[in-house]
Design an enzyme around this catalytic site. Structure first.
Site, PDB file in Angstrom:
ATOM      1  N   CYS A  54       0.836  -1.206   0.000  1.00 34.26           N
ATOM      2  CA  CYS A  54       0.000   0.000   0.000  1.00 34.26           C
ATOM      3  C   CYS A  54       0.871   1.255   0.000  1.00 34.26           C
ATOM      4  CB  CYS A  54      -0.918  -0.005   1.217  1.00 34.26           C
ATOM      5  SG  CYS A  54      -2.023   1.419   1.267  1.00 34.26           S
ATOM      6  N   CYS A  58       0.323   4.686   7.041  1.00 30.98           N
ATOM      7  CA  CYS A  58      -0.309   4.515   8.359  1.00 30.98           C
ATOM      8  C   CYS A  58       0.701   3.815   9.285  1.00 30.98           C
ATOM      9  CB  CYS A  58      -1.585   3.697   8.236  1.00 30.98           C
ATOM     10  SG  CYS A  58      -2.687   4.339   6.952  1.00 30.98           S
ATOM     11  N   CYS A  61       0.449   0.081  10.354  1.00 35.70           N
ATOM     12  CA  CYS A  61       0.006  -0.932   9.394  1.00 35.70           C
ATOM     13  C   CYS A  61       1.142  -1.700   8.716  1.00 35.70           C
ATOM     14  CB  CYS A  61      -0.866  -0.273   8.338  1.00 35.70           C
ATOM     15  SG  CYS A  61      -1.476  -1.475   7.148  1.00 35.70           S
ATOM     16  N   CYS A  98     -16.621  -8.714   5.433  1.00 33.17           N
ATOM     17  CA  CYS A  98     -15.958  -7.448   5.153  1.00 33.17           C
ATOM     18  C   CYS A  98     -14.725  -7.740   4.302  1.00 33.17           C
ATOM     19  CB  CYS A  98     -15.574  -6.773   6.463  1.00 33.17           C
ATOM     20  SG  CYS A  98     -14.842  -5.160   6.203  1.00 33.17           S
ATOM     21  N   CYS A 130     -19.587  -5.837   3.304  1.00 30.04           N
ATOM     22  CA  CYS A 130     -18.927  -4.579   3.656  1.00 30.04           C
ATOM     23  C   CYS A 130     -17.607  -4.532   2.899  1.00 30.04           C
ATOM     24  CB  CYS A 130     -18.674  -4.556   5.160  1.00 30.04           C
ATOM     25  SG  CYS A 130     -17.700  -3.146   5.713  1.00 30.04           S
ATOM     26  N   CYS A 190     -19.403   2.259   8.616  1.00 32.60           N
ATOM     27  CA  CYS A 190     -18.664   1.610   9.688  1.00 32.60           C
ATOM     28  C   CYS A 190     -17.408   2.453   9.870  1.00 32.60           C
ATOM     29  CB  CYS A 190     -18.317   0.187   9.249  1.00 32.60           C
ATOM     30  SG  CYS A 190     -17.186  -0.646  10.379  1.00 32.60           S
ATOM     31  N   ARG A 262     -18.136  -2.352  17.925  1.00 33.70           N
ATOM     32  CA  ARG A 262     -17.434  -3.605  17.614  1.00 33.70           C
ATOM     33  C   ARG A 262     -16.111  -3.724  18.359  1.00 33.70           C
ATOM     34  NH1 ARG A 262     -17.192  -3.638  12.035  1.00 33.70           N
ATOM     35  NH2 ARG A 262     -19.331  -4.307  12.177  1.00 33.70           N
TER      36      ARG A 262
HETATM   37  S1  SF4 Z   1      -4.181   0.954   6.948  1.00 29.15           S
HETATM   38 FE1  SF4 Z   1      -2.562  -0.079   5.745  1.00 29.15          FE
HETATM   39  S2  SF4 Z   1      -3.634  -0.841   3.941  1.00 29.15           S
HETATM   40 FE2  SF4 Z   1      -4.967   0.704   4.862  1.00 29.15          FE
HETATM   41  S3  SF4 Z   1      -4.428   2.640   3.863  1.00 29.15           S
HETATM   42 FE3  SF4 Z   1      -3.123   2.511   5.692  1.00 29.15          FE
HETATM   43  S4  SF4 Z   1      -1.213   1.545   4.978  1.00 29.15           S
HETATM   44 FE4  SF4 Z   1      -2.777   1.155   3.399  1.00 29.15          FE
END
Ligand code: SF4
Length: 332
Positions: A54, A58, A61, A98, A130, A190, A262
């Site tokens: 990605c 984040c 993540c 989901c 979802c 959600c 949740r």
């Molecule tokens: S949480 Fe992970 S998968 Fe989702 S946008 Fe952020 S970096 Fe990408």
């Protein structure tokens, strides 16, 4: 349905959040028990339809391409693989599937066409569908709605002030904008957050305020406890105390009485007793299945044994009625 209030101030939410813990849980439990289905828990199963690589950053993540984690990158799954996963989840008691894709945003390409087909086929299994696919335009949200999507997940993660510390590749307004597009397509929302990112309690309260002052409260609010993953910037964060989870769940239950709260990531590390306390505080939804995207989660049979022990029931799909867009005959 209980009446909902949409002009919560931070002071009002703080007053609830900082109550003595047992008073807070008692109040949340009382509100929860005023809902006739208080002993039903909605089970969602989350599958990663496209994993890793990605472009976003984040900090929590393991799927962000820029961090060196053990997550293996997988291209978008095939439709029949998703249908098989949905059938397995349904037989394990899940009423909702989901589907998560590690995308910054949805692009109008063949991959999105395939996701549309997944939505149609899972909806035809009589499951709520979802998706969590990143940012969406109004038109894309409408396409998903037309395919029979029930809900769209788009978490706020933390407060607006804290957001830049966790994610620099998009803004809080981008997030809120996608939620608006989802609402315009008449999908259910959600949206929740993660605790244990190193945020302050004021950030938690501010995030709850953003959710509880939306014109329509999100139908689901996931409360996640960070599962620190090696290779991510938050790998060394300490585990969140269970009492913080309970405080968040109880406060969310009181300020958004009709929302499914949740108990999400972090459940694998919780004992049955700790989870029971979360249900008492008003949690009425869980993610089930062995994996939560890329982190471990309790298996279906363990959860069903816990439900039996605690006298909880699984909530059937479309309990609040089947929205027009999810009627199967509309798809053909
Ligand atoms: S949480 Fe992970 S998968 Fe989702 S946008 Fe952020 S970096 Fe990408």
């Amino acid at each position: 349905m209980q009446t909902t209030k949409h002009n919560w101030t931070k002071a009002e939410i703080s007053e609830i959040y900082y109550k003595p813990l047992l008073d807070l849980v008692f109040e949340a439990a009382s509100i929860h028990r005023a809902n006739k289905d208080y002993n039903e828990v909605q089970i969602s199963s989350l599958i990663s339809i496209k994993t890793g690589g990605c472009a976003e950053d984040c900090a929590y993540c393991p799927q962000a391409a820029r961090y060196h984690t053990d997550v293996a990158v997988h291209a978008l799954m095939q439709v029949d693989q998703v249908v098989q996963a949905a059938q397995k989840a349904k037989s394990g008691g899940a009423s909702r599937l989901c589907m998560g894709a590690a995308w910054r945003e949805v692009r109008d390409n063949r991959d999105f066409d395939r996701v549309i087909q997944m939505v149609q086929e899972v909806n035809a299994l009589d499951m709520e569908v979802c998706c969590t696919l990143g940012m969406l335009t109004e038109h894309q949200a409408q396409r998903l709605a037309d395919a029979g999507l029930y809900a769209y997940n788009h978490n706020l993660d933390t407060s607006e002030d804290d957001y830049k510390r966790i994610i620099s590749t998009r803004t809080y307004d981008d997030r809120l904008n996608t939620i608006k597009n989802v609402r315009k397509a008449k999908l259910t929302v959600c949206s929740g957050g993660i605790i244990g990112l190193g945020e302050t309690e004021a950030d938690r309260i501010a995030m709850l305020q953003t959710l509880a002052t939306m014109e329509q409260h999100p139908e689901s609010v996931p409360i996640n406890a960070l599962v620190p993953v090696k290779g991510t910037p938050l790998a060394e964060q300490p585990r969140v105390p269970i009492w913080d989870m309970i405080r968040m769940i109880a406060t969310a239950r009181i300020i958004m009485p009709n929302t499914a709260v949740r108990l999400s990531a972090g459940r694998n590390e919780m004992s049955t007793l700790e989870q029971a306390f979360c249900f008492m505080a008003g949690a009425n939804s869980i993610f089930a299945g062995e994996k939560l995207l890329t982190t471990p989660n309790p298996a279906f049979d363990e959860d069903l044994a816990m439900f039996e022990l605690l006298g909880l029931k699984t909530r059937e799909a479309f309990k609040n009625g089947r929205p027009e867009n999810t009627r199967i005959e509309a798809q053909v």
